[in-house]
Each structure stands twice: as structure tokens, then as C-alpha cells.
Design a protein around this motif. Structure first.
Motif, PDB file in Angstrom:
ATOM      1  N   ASP A  37      -6.947  -9.062  -1.566  1.00 20.33           N
ATOM      2  CA  ASP A  37      -6.035  -7.932  -1.437  1.00 20.33           C
ATOM      3  C   ASP A  37      -5.404  -8.007  -0.059  1.00 20.33           C
ATOM      4  N   VAL A  38      -4.115  -8.323   0.006  1.00 16.41           N
ATOM      5  CA  VAL A  38      -3.412  -8.365   1.280  1.00 16.41           C
ATOM      6  C   VAL A  38      -2.481  -7.173   1.376  1.00 16.41           C
ATOM      7  N   ALA A  39      -2.308  -6.689   2.590  1.00 15.76           N
ATOM      8  CA  ALA A  39      -1.452  -5.530   2.814  1.00 15.76           C
ATOM      9  C   ALA A  39      -0.649  -5.749   4.079  1.00 15.76           C
ATOM     10  N   VAL A  40       0.608  -5.344   4.043  1.00 11.26           N
ATOM     11  CA  VAL A  40       1.426  -5.348   5.254  1.00 11.26           C
ATOM     12  C   VAL A  40       1.109  -4.051   5.977  1.00 11.26           C
ATOM     13  N   ARG A  41       0.521  -4.159   7.158  1.00 13.22           N
ATOM     14  CA  ARG A  41       0.055  -2.977   7.874  1.00 13.22           C
ATOM     15  C   ARG A  41       1.078  -2.427   8.867  1.00 13.22           C
ATOM     16  N   LYS A  42       1.916  -3.289   9.430  1.00 18.32           N
ATOM     17  CA  LYS A  42       2.847  -2.832  10.459  1.00 18.32           C
ATOM     18  C   LYS A  42       4.085  -3.703  10.429  1.00 18.32           C
ATOM     19  N   ARG A 143       5.897  -3.007   3.072  1.00 13.05           N
ATOM     20  CA  ARG A 143       6.072  -1.955   4.067  1.00 13.05           C
ATOM     21  C   ARG A 143       7.540  -1.961   4.431  1.00 13.05           C
ATOM     22  N   SER A 144       8.115  -0.782   4.663  1.00 11.72           N
ATOM     23  CA  SER A 144       9.547  -0.710   4.945  1.00 11.72           C
ATOM     24  C   SER A 144       9.799  -0.194   6.354  1.00 11.72           C
ATOM     25  N   ALA A 145      10.964  -0.528   6.866  1.00 10.28           N
ATOM     26  CA  ALA A 145      11.425  -0.056   8.167  1.00 10.28           C
ATOM     27  C   ALA A 145      12.929   0.185   8.073  1.00 10.28           C
TER      28      ALA A 145
END
Length: 161
Positions: A37-42, A143-145
Motif C-alpha cells: 500500500d503506497v500513499a503520496v503523503r506530501k 494527492r493534489s496541489a
């Protein structure tokens, strides 16, 4: 009452407890099915507006949330009008491969991409999405910016003869 009939409820409770504990213990088949399980944290987007047709650099932290090592992870940048990944998003370049991640570890990566010259000016969302084979959860992959695109200045005024 005899002594053997008094111990029967205690024995039944003990058997129920043992059955519950054996269900919690991972079997070899269950251990094989554990998925990464990978996640974009920042996400650190470029500061200020970006011109259409120019390049940008984004910094992203990708974390392995699982208790096992991942396979190679791909990180892709998308230009979107909303915060959700869908078919209308524009990919900015090829996915960037990052190393295999150990359990509960984070990798910081810099991704360079070019904004298409055909992109209209306005407010966009820059999506950074991590991809790995057989990911356990898909909801934490992106993750969005915020990103603002301004029109390309184009060629400057030409000097007359």
C-alpha cells in the motif's frame, strides 16, 4: 452437583477463546495475499503561477504504508480541473520510477514535467499519483496541489526594419 458438571462452562469458554485466537493468527495463505500500500503523503508544487509551455519541478513524498516491501513504484503527474483522477486529466510526461520501498518508509522524489503549450490559462489541480502492482488501497494513491497557469507570453514584439 458433581465436580465435572461445574467445569463444563469454563471449558466451553476456553474453547471459544482458543477458536477466536486461532482466527487471528495469520495462515501461510493469508500471508501471501498481503498486498503493498503506497500513499503520496506530501506534494510541494512550484511557487507562483506557471506559464503554459514552460517546465516545472514538483517534490513529492511517497510512503509505503504496508508491513512488507513494495515492488518498484511509479509516480505520475497529472493536470486536472478537480481533485479526482479521471479520464479528463492530462498526463505531464512519463511516470517516474522510484526505488522499492521498505516497510513504513518514505521516499522523497523530484519530478520534472512540462506544461503543454495548449493548456488554457486558469486554476488547475496538480495530481501526484503513485502506482504499484496489486495496491491494497486506491483511495490514498493521489494527492493534489493548487496550480495556476497563465497564458504564454509568446514571442516578444518584433523590431521593425
Amino acid at each position: 452437583m458433581s465436580n465435572s458438571t461445574r467445569s463444563f462452562p469454563a471449558l466451553a469458554a476456553l474453547l471459544i477463546l482458543l477458536a477466536a485466537l486461532s482466527a487471528l493468527v495469520a495462515t501461510p495463505a493469508a500471508a501471501k495475499n498481503r498486498k503493498p500500500d503506497v500513499a503520496v503523503r506530501k506534494v510541494v508544487p512550484p511557487s507562483g503561477p506557471v506559464q503554459a509551455g514552460s517546465s516545472l519541478v514538483v517534490v513529492a513524498d511517497v510512503r509505503n504504508m504496508a508491513r512488507r516491501r513494495t515492488s518498484r513504484v511509479g509516480v505520475v503527474l497529472l493536470l486536472s480541473r478537480d481533485t479526482k483522477r479521471d479520464k479528463t486529466d492530462t498526463a505531464l510526461g512519463k511516470p517516474r520510477a522510484i526505488k522499492k520501498l521498505k516497510p513504513r518508509k518514505t521516499s522523497r522524489t523530484r519530478i520534472a514535467a512540462a506544461i503543454p503549450a495548449t493548456a488554457r490559462a486558469g486554476a488547475y489541480r496538480l495530481l501526484v499519483c503513485a502506482k504499484v502492482k496489486r495496491d491494497r488501497k486506491r483511495r490514498n494513491d493521489c494527492r493534489s496541489a493548487a496550480l495556476t497557469i497563465v497564458p504564454d507570453a509568446g514571442p516578444g514584439p518584433s523590431a521593425g526594419p
